[in-house]
Design an enzyme around this catalytic site. Sequence first.
Site, PDB file in Angstrom:
ATOM      1  N   PHE A 113       0.852  -1.182   0.000  1.00  0.00           N
ATOM      2  CA  PHE A 113       0.000   0.000   0.000  1.00  0.00           C
ATOM      3  C   PHE A 113       0.894   1.241   0.000  1.00  0.00           C
ATOM      4  O   PHE A 113       1.854   1.301   0.767  1.00  0.00           O
ATOM      5  CB  PHE A 113      -0.888  -0.023   1.238  1.00  0.00           C
ATOM      6  CG  PHE A 113      -1.971   1.012   1.237  1.00  0.00           C
ATOM      7  CD1 PHE A 113      -3.099   0.847   0.457  1.00  0.00           C
ATOM      8  CD2 PHE A 113      -1.865   2.142   2.019  1.00  0.00           C
ATOM      9  CE1 PHE A 113      -4.109   1.800   0.460  1.00  0.00           C
ATOM     10  CE2 PHE A 113      -2.874   3.102   2.031  1.00  0.00           C
ATOM     11  CZ  PHE A 113      -4.000   2.926   1.253  1.00  0.00           C
ATOM     12  N   ASP A 184       2.708  -6.033   7.778  1.00  0.00           N
ATOM     13  CA  ASP A 184       1.523  -5.195   7.824  1.00  0.00           C
ATOM     14  C   ASP A 184       0.316  -6.109   7.604  1.00  0.00           C
ATOM     15  O   ASP A 184       0.203  -6.773   6.562  1.00  0.00           O
ATOM     16  CB  ASP A 184       1.593  -4.103   6.750  1.00  0.00           C
ATOM     17  CG  ASP A 184       0.462  -3.092   6.914  1.00  0.00           C
ATOM     18  OD1 ASP A 184      -0.643  -3.505   7.332  1.00  0.00           O
ATOM     19  OD2 ASP A 184       0.679  -1.906   6.634  1.00  0.00           O
ATOM     20  N   TYR A 209     -10.285  -0.519  11.243  1.00  0.00           N
ATOM     21  CA  TYR A 209     -11.556  -0.075  10.652  1.00  0.00           C
ATOM     22  C   TYR A 209     -11.951  -0.933   9.464  1.00  0.00           C
ATOM     23  O   TYR A 209     -13.013  -0.768   8.908  1.00  0.00           O
ATOM     24  CB  TYR A 209     -11.493   1.411  10.242  1.00  0.00           C
ATOM     25  CG  TYR A 209     -10.283   1.794   9.426  1.00  0.00           C
ATOM     26  CD1 TYR A 209     -10.239   1.560   8.058  1.00  0.00           C
ATOM     27  CD2 TYR A 209      -9.181   2.377  10.033  1.00  0.00           C
ATOM     28  CE1 TYR A 209      -9.125   1.897   7.321  1.00  0.00           C
ATOM     29  CE2 TYR A 209      -8.057   2.729   9.293  1.00  0.00           C
ATOM     30  CZ  TYR A 209      -8.029   2.482   7.939  1.00  0.00           C
ATOM     31  OH  TYR A 209      -6.919   2.819   7.210  1.00  0.00           O
ATOM     32  N   LYS A 210     -11.068  -1.858   9.040  1.00  0.00           N
ATOM     33  CA  LYS A 210     -11.398  -2.735   7.916  1.00  0.00           C
ATOM     34  C   LYS A 210     -12.139  -3.959   8.457  1.00  0.00           C
ATOM     35  O   LYS A 210     -13.273  -3.843   8.886  1.00  0.00           O
ATOM     36  CB  LYS A 210     -10.121  -3.092   7.150  1.00  0.00           C
ATOM     37  CG  LYS A 210      -9.525  -1.854   6.456  1.00  0.00           C
ATOM     38  CD  LYS A 210      -8.156  -2.074   5.827  1.00  0.00           C
ATOM     39  CE  LYS A 210      -7.658  -0.764   5.198  1.00  0.00           C
ATOM     40  NZ  LYS A 210      -6.227  -0.763   4.913  1.00  0.00           N
ATOM     41  N   ARG A 356     -13.199  -4.021  -6.896  1.00  0.00           N
ATOM     42  CA  ARG A 356     -12.755  -4.804  -5.748  1.00  0.00           C
ATOM     43  C   ARG A 356     -13.951  -5.187  -4.881  1.00  0.00           C
ATOM     44  O   ARG A 356     -14.807  -4.350  -4.582  1.00  0.00           O
ATOM     45  CB  ARG A 356     -11.773  -3.929  -4.962  1.00  0.00           C
ATOM     46  CG  ARG A 356     -10.968  -4.635  -3.932  1.00  0.00           C
ATOM     47  CD  ARG A 356      -9.879  -3.710  -3.425  1.00  0.00           C
ATOM     48  NE  ARG A 356     -10.446  -2.640  -2.584  1.00  0.00           N
ATOM     49  CZ  ARG A 356      -9.788  -2.070  -1.575  1.00  0.00           C
ATOM     50  NH1 ARG A 356      -8.571  -2.446  -1.283  1.00  0.00           N
ATOM     51  NH2 ARG A 356     -10.351  -1.109  -0.865  1.00  0.00           N
TER      52      ARG A 356
HETATM   53  C1  LIG Z   1      -5.569   0.609   4.788  1.00  0.00           C
HETATM   54  C2  LIG Z   1      -4.090   0.609   4.797  1.00  0.00           C
HETATM   55  C3  LIG Z   1      -3.369   1.695   5.314  1.00  0.00           C
HETATM   56  C4  LIG Z   1      -4.057   2.934   5.789  1.00  0.00           C
HETATM   57  O1  LIG Z   1      -3.292   3.652   6.731  1.00  0.00           O
HETATM   58  P1  LIG Z   1      -3.955   4.742   7.648  1.00  0.00           P
HETATM   59  O2  LIG Z   1      -2.810   5.466   8.242  1.00  0.00           O
HETATM   60  O3  LIG Z   1      -4.796   4.029   8.666  1.00  0.00           O
HETATM   61  O4  LIG Z   1      -4.817   5.627   6.800  1.00  0.00           O
HETATM   62  C5  LIG Z   1      -1.979   1.595   5.363  1.00  0.00           C
HETATM   63  N1  LIG Z   1      -1.340   0.490   4.928  1.00  0.00           N
HETATM   64  C6  LIG Z   1      -2.014  -0.568   4.418  1.00  0.00           C
HETATM   65  C7  LIG Z   1      -1.260  -1.765   3.961  1.00  0.00           C
HETATM   66  C8  LIG Z   1      -3.406  -0.528   4.319  1.00  0.00           C
HETATM   67  O5  LIG Z   1      -4.074  -1.557   3.786  1.00  0.00           O
END
Ligand SMILES: *Cc1c(COP(=O)(O)O)cnc(C)c1O
Length: 397
Positions: A113, A184, A209-210, A356
Amino acid sequence: MTLALPIKDQFILPEGMVYLDGNSLGPLPRSVHAHLSEMVTDQWGQHLIKGWNQDDWMGQPVRVGDLVGRLIGAPKGSVVLGDTLSIKVFQALSAALPMRPDRKVILSDSGNFPSDLYMAQGLIRHLNAGHELRIVAPEDVLDAITDEVAVVMITQVDYRSGRMHDMTAITSRAHDAGAVMIWDLAHSAGAVPVDVAALQCEFAVGCTYKYLNGGPGAPAFIYVRPDITTDIAPALSGWLGHDMPFAFEPDYRPAKDIERMRVGTPPVLQMAALEAAMQVWAGVDMDDVRAASIALSELFIAEVEARCPKLTLASPRDPAQRGSQVSFAFEHGYAAMQALIAQDVIGDFRAPNIMRFGFTPLYLDASDVRRAVDVLSDVLDNRLWDQPRFLAKGRVT
Ligand SMILES: *Cc1c(COP(=O)(O)O)cnc(C)c1O
């Protein structure tokens, strides 16, 4: 007792909606309203500042951390909640790099990400000590773990394609090469079984939050392997990570446990929502979640491929190599997703052309999958997406 899935009655979902976006923002668990309203009315409203002790707001980050920890195989007291995932990535990386002072490479992959990569880039610039972020293709990660690598930082499930890395293989290769491992688990916690204790990875981070349904802006988590906790030096040395915050000493001295990864005042209301949301996991076995997720995604793929020939599968076909989402590529994917959403089938779109769909067995069953494909095939067969209103892009896709 293990609960049979789904447990839809534990969630509030709009009538008639098929929600295939729990991988991005989980829906509202029924338990949250009552807890938040008690929290606001009695605790904040009546107890005010006394709440920090009387209602143990101060203990929330570790108490809720233990609830999350159970789902990722972390021992009690090894996970703490707070801040956002981007911040937790920064904390893990900045703690990991000094563990290998002679090495300069952070290894990650192009499926990660962007925020994780951006945080690494920012940290490298800030340290100004000759570090390099090496980004390889996902399938090349194992071979790229050489003895130059200080830290391997990988997201287990690719947010775009759902492709899933082999955590055991990568962690053991990292350790064989003398590197520190950061996982992660943003798209893993609450989606696939994970056992950080068995893996022996040094750090794991993720968001709530996911798949954990903690609500928009819910705090992130960080796990530190217990035997290294007291050796790491927090870069974000805020007062609540201090050993004795209320001694108000002039010099920072990190807490002797996972609380050293705290920074400042926790988001008490947001964490209260998450604490209530975590109740839905009581009695839920992650192996059951995984089995149900695979059954739902396999059904979805089979139905889409039979009825929507314009879409191309963009996720691994082998369910063992997929997380809990399925992606299809389609030239007009953005507009098609908007047309789908207009009919209350909610997925999302990731540039350049990915539609998705997340599969979350706590509140989805086979009839939801069939209904989603009914609508999807209608949208495609009848070009319902081909309207100007479905081309307007919002700030969030
Ligand atoms: C959803 C996601 C994020 C989001 O980070 P936030 O700081 O909570 O906005 C970061 N890394 C990955 C791999 C994600 O899937």
